[in-house]
Scaffold this active site. Structure first.
Site, PDB file in Angstrom:
ATOM      1  CG  ASP A   5      -1.767   1.226   1.331  1.00  0.00           C
ATOM      2  OD1 ASP A   5      -2.665   1.420   0.496  1.00  0.00           O
ATOM      3  OD2 ASP A   5      -1.520   2.029   2.251  1.00  0.00           O
ATOM      4  CD  GLU A  32      -3.118  -2.156  -1.262  1.00  0.00           C
ATOM      5  OE1 GLU A  32      -3.458  -0.971  -1.426  1.00  0.00           O
ATOM      6  OE2 GLU A  32      -3.363  -2.811  -0.217  1.00  0.00           O
TER       7      GLU A  32
END
Length: 223
Positions: free
Chosen positions: A47, A119
């Protein structure tokens, strides 16, 4: 895994990182006795890697864009919907390790699960090959595709608005050719107005060729 690496355009030195990135918490929980770890830590790192790369790209390519617009654009590029599109391009759901319950409940298509896995994969690439390798994947699957969509929207919409100044005008886009190897094809598209060619464009994808054809048509009509 080799098929996924092929789609990513990246070959892992440590394949265990990729395996970890594809391991959902439901699978890890069912296999605690074997010491299996979920991809949640990688998701956390990915992220941040994604956000940083996108922020850096926007900062460098849009020097006049104010902070608020930069923030909104970044949010749109890193949102769940954007990551789900990446997962679909990679068929990522088919590679996930899921627990029995999540598997039965359709977890391979669940947006939150596949978005988190994207991610995690980005983090795995970052740890295995550095920020440059992660940046290339983000550029290919998120930034370049967004540029194509924006450009396509802009020129095609502008052309549509231009010709609609007169009633009864009909635009059409035709793929008239392609050349080059599969991994580096160039497409040629022609746009016509009421059946008459008014512009032609080339691009790395059909969408990019369409927007270049629309751009050429606008220049011709405004010429």
């Amino acid at each position: 895994m080799e098929a996924l690496e092929e789609k990513l355009g990246y070959r892992f030195k440590d394949r265990a990182l990729l395996e970890n990135a594809l391991t959902h918490s439901s699978y890890a929980n069912e296999n605690k006795s074997r010491g299996v770890q979920s991809n949640e830590r990688l998701e956390f790192l990915g992220d941040s890697v994604l956000g940083m790369v996108v922020a850096d790209y926007l900062f460098r390519t849009h020097p006049d864009l104010p902070e608020g617009d930069l923030t909104r654009t970044r949010a749109a590029l890193v949102c769940e919907g954007s990551l789900v599109e990446v997962a679909q391009c990679l068929s990522l759901g088919s590679y996930l390790k899921l627990g029995k319950g999540e598997e039965a409940g359709g977890g391979r298509e669940r947006p939150s699960i596949v978005a988190d896995a994207v991610e995690a994969v980005l983090a795995a690439v970052y740890l295995d090959g550095g920020i440059g390798s992660a940046r290339k994947i983000i550029q290919t699957f998120i930034l370049d595709r967004e540029e194509e969509k924006s450009a396509s929207r802009d020129y095609k919409t502008a052309l549509q608005e231009l010709v609609q100044r007169e009633s009864g005008q009909v635009l059409g886009y035709q793929l008239i050719g392609s050349e080059g190897p599969d991994h580096a094809k160039t497409f040629t598209v022609e746009v016509d107005l009421n059946g008459n060619p008014i512009g032609r464009g080339k691009g790395r994808s059909k969408k990019e060729a369409e927007q270049n054809a629309a751009k050429a048509a606008i220049e011709k009509l405004n010429g």
